[in-house]
Design a protein around this motif. Sequence first.
Motif, PDB file in Angstrom:
ATOM      1  N   GLY A  11       0.819  -1.208   0.000  1.00 29.80           N
ATOM      2  CA  GLY A  11       0.000   0.000   0.000  1.00 29.80           C
ATOM      3  C   GLY A  11       0.851   1.255   0.000  1.00 29.80           C
ATOM      4  O   GLY A  11       0.535   2.233  -0.690  1.00 29.80           O
ATOM      5  N   ILE A  12       1.926   1.246   0.751  1.00 28.49           N
ATOM      6  CA  ILE A  12       2.828   2.403   0.794  1.00 28.49           C
ATOM      7  C   ILE A  12       3.472   2.618  -0.574  1.00 28.49           C
ATOM      8  O   ILE A  12       3.574   3.755  -1.058  1.00 28.49           O
ATOM      9  CB  ILE A  12       3.894   2.206   1.883  1.00 28.49           C
ATOM     10  CG1 ILE A  12       3.248   2.276   3.276  1.00 28.49           C
ATOM     11  CG2 ILE A  12       4.998   3.266   1.766  1.00 28.49           C
ATOM     12  CD1 ILE A  12       4.163   1.887   4.403  1.00 28.49           C
ATOM     13  N   GLU A  13       3.909   1.541  -1.211  1.00 35.10           N
ATOM     14  CA  GLU A  13       4.514   1.663  -2.533  1.00 35.10           C
ATOM     15  C   GLU A  13       3.506   2.197  -3.551  1.00 35.10           C
ATOM     16  O   GLU A  13       3.860   2.977  -4.442  1.00 35.10           O
ATOM     17  CB  GLU A  13       5.061   0.307  -2.992  1.00 35.10           C
ATOM     18  CG  GLU A  13       6.256  -0.179  -2.191  1.00 35.10           C
ATOM     19  CD  GLU A  13       7.386   0.846  -2.167  1.00 35.10           C
ATOM     20  OE1 GLU A  13       7.734   1.362  -3.244  1.00 35.10           O
ATOM     21  OE2 GLU A  13       7.912   1.131  -1.067  1.00 35.10           O
ATOM     22  N   ARG A  14       2.260   1.795  -3.400  1.00 31.65           N
ATOM     23  CA  ARG A  14       1.205   2.292  -4.298  1.00 31.65           C
ATOM     24  C   ARG A  14       1.013   3.793  -4.115  1.00 31.65           C
ATOM     25  O   ARG A  14       0.878   4.536  -5.098  1.00 31.65           O
ATOM     26  CB  ARG A  14      -0.087   1.542  -4.004  1.00 31.65           C
ATOM     27  CG  ARG A  14      -1.230   1.846  -4.948  1.00 31.65           C
ATOM     28  CD  ARG A  14      -2.472   1.081  -4.522  1.00 31.65           C
ATOM     29  NE  ARG A  14      -3.611   1.380  -5.374  1.00 31.65           N
ATOM     30  CZ  ARG A  14      -4.868   1.071  -5.074  1.00 31.65           C
ATOM     31  NH1 ARG A  14      -5.140   0.442  -3.935  1.00 31.65           N
ATOM     32  NH2 ARG A  14      -5.849   1.384  -5.886  1.00 31.65           N
ATOM     33  N   LEU A  15       1.019   4.252  -2.874  1.00 33.84           N
ATOM     34  CA  LEU A  15       0.878   5.681  -2.608  1.00 33.84           C
ATOM     35  C   LEU A  15       2.069   6.462  -3.150  1.00 33.84           C
ATOM     36  O   LEU A  15       1.913   7.565  -3.691  1.00 33.84           O
ATOM     37  CB  LEU A  15       0.727   5.918  -1.107  1.00 33.84           C
ATOM     38  CG  LEU A  15      -0.580   5.454  -0.465  1.00 33.84           C
ATOM     39  CD1 LEU A  15      -0.525   5.650   1.042  1.00 33.84           C
ATOM     40  CD2 LEU A  15      -1.782   6.194  -1.055  1.00 33.84           C
ATOM     41  N   LYS A  16       3.271   5.919  -3.010  1.00 34.85           N
ATOM     42  CA  LYS A  16       4.460   6.591  -3.532  1.00 34.85           C
ATOM     43  C   LYS A  16       4.378   6.744  -5.047  1.00 34.85           C
ATOM     44  O   LYS A  16       4.759   7.793  -5.604  1.00 34.85           O
ATOM     45  CB  LYS A  16       5.717   5.813  -3.136  1.00 34.85           C
ATOM     46  CG  LYS A  16       6.085   5.915  -1.663  1.00 34.85           C
ATOM     47  CD  LYS A  16       7.348   5.119  -1.346  1.00 34.85           C
ATOM     48  CE  LYS A  16       7.739   5.269   0.118  1.00 34.85           C
ATOM     49  NZ  LYS A  16       8.943   4.456   0.454  1.00 34.85           N
ATOM     50  N   ALA A  17       3.896   5.703  -5.721  1.00 34.37           N
ATOM     51  CA  ALA A  17       3.726   5.778  -7.177  1.00 34.37           C
ATOM     52  C   ALA A  17       2.703   6.849  -7.548  1.00 34.37           C
ATOM     53  O   ALA A  17       2.874   7.570  -8.556  1.00 34.37           O
ATOM     54  CB  ALA A  17       3.308   4.416  -7.731  1.00 34.37           C
ATOM     55  N   MET A  18       1.659   6.975  -6.752  1.00 34.54           N
ATOM     56  CA  MET A  18       0.660   8.008  -6.990  1.00 34.54           C
ATOM     57  C   MET A  18       1.274   9.398  -6.848  1.00 34.54           C
ATOM     58  O   MET A  18       1.005  10.297  -7.657  1.00 34.54           O
ATOM     59  CB  MET A  18      -0.498   7.862  -6.006  1.00 34.54           C
ATOM     60  CG  MET A  18      -1.365   6.646  -6.210  1.00 34.54           C
ATOM     61  SD  MET A  18      -2.361   6.740  -7.714  1.00 34.54           S
ATOM     62  CE  MET A  18      -3.364   8.178  -7.366  1.00 34.54           C
ATOM     63  N   VAL A  19       2.108   9.580  -5.847  1.00 28.64           N
ATOM     64  CA  VAL A  19       2.748  10.885  -5.632  1.00 28.64           C
ATOM     65  C   VAL A  19       3.669  11.219  -6.804  1.00 28.64           C
ATOM     66  O   VAL A  19       3.717  12.367  -7.267  1.00 28.64           O
ATOM     67  CB  VAL A  19       3.514  10.909  -4.301  1.00 28.64           C
ATOM     68  CG1 VAL A  19       4.350  12.192  -4.182  1.00 28.64           C
ATOM     69  CG2 VAL A  19       2.545  10.822  -3.127  1.00 28.64           C
TER      70      VAL A  19
END
Length: 242
Positions: free
Chosen positions: A114-122
């Motif tokens: 989930g954290i990696e997904r958020l980083k990709a979104m940023v």
Amino acid sequence: MDTKQPPSALAFLQSSSLPMLVQEEIERLIMTGALPVGSRINESELSQRFNTSRGPIREALRALEEAGLVRTEKNRGMFVREISFEEADEIYELREAMEEIIGRRVALAITNDGIERLKAMVDAMHAAADARELEQYAQLNLQFHDILLETAGSAKLTETYQRLIKELSLFRMRALGGGGGLSGSADEHGEIVNAIASRDPQRAGTALRRHVADSRARMHKALGREPAAPSSSSALSSTKEA
């Protein structure tokens, strides 16, 4: 012998879900600014756009009117709803408290994926900000916060939050476009991810509350209003951090 076959379950499902699909797409157009605030909604154009009859369009628009996104003017048609500055400001204040709750819950529930997904979104948000792609940025912004809501795992919180966000969407577009907010907003989302990745509920909650307060300030700037006074709960959070 009657060879006529009853409609299949799939055909019925497609027919019954079409207005909902149309509603979601019109809602997306409104929330990203493709249908601007105050603009008249042309049923014929939407019918051609979605390759459907006017029936599902009208049903979708009725639902959007109930949700507070569109309004009907007698003898004139339907328009994208405008909300007052005062109403938007009040919603921002309510959202500050809700975002803090979301941040606390997400910090405890988030997975590494989930954290990696958020980083990709940023990363995608920074790219859209650099290219000044306002509509694309707005869509990414909505998706980012949808991920947080999903991770927070509260049906009642999601229902209340999404209603407020839909009403705020048009003011947020003006704030991002006119308040110098694209790059600043992208940076704030990066800070939010770092706070969530720390697994510290207080830090994550504070980061999300501060982001909303900054968004509110951008809205004031974009509309030429006086800076917003901090909510009492924001002042309390700042005192605790000092």
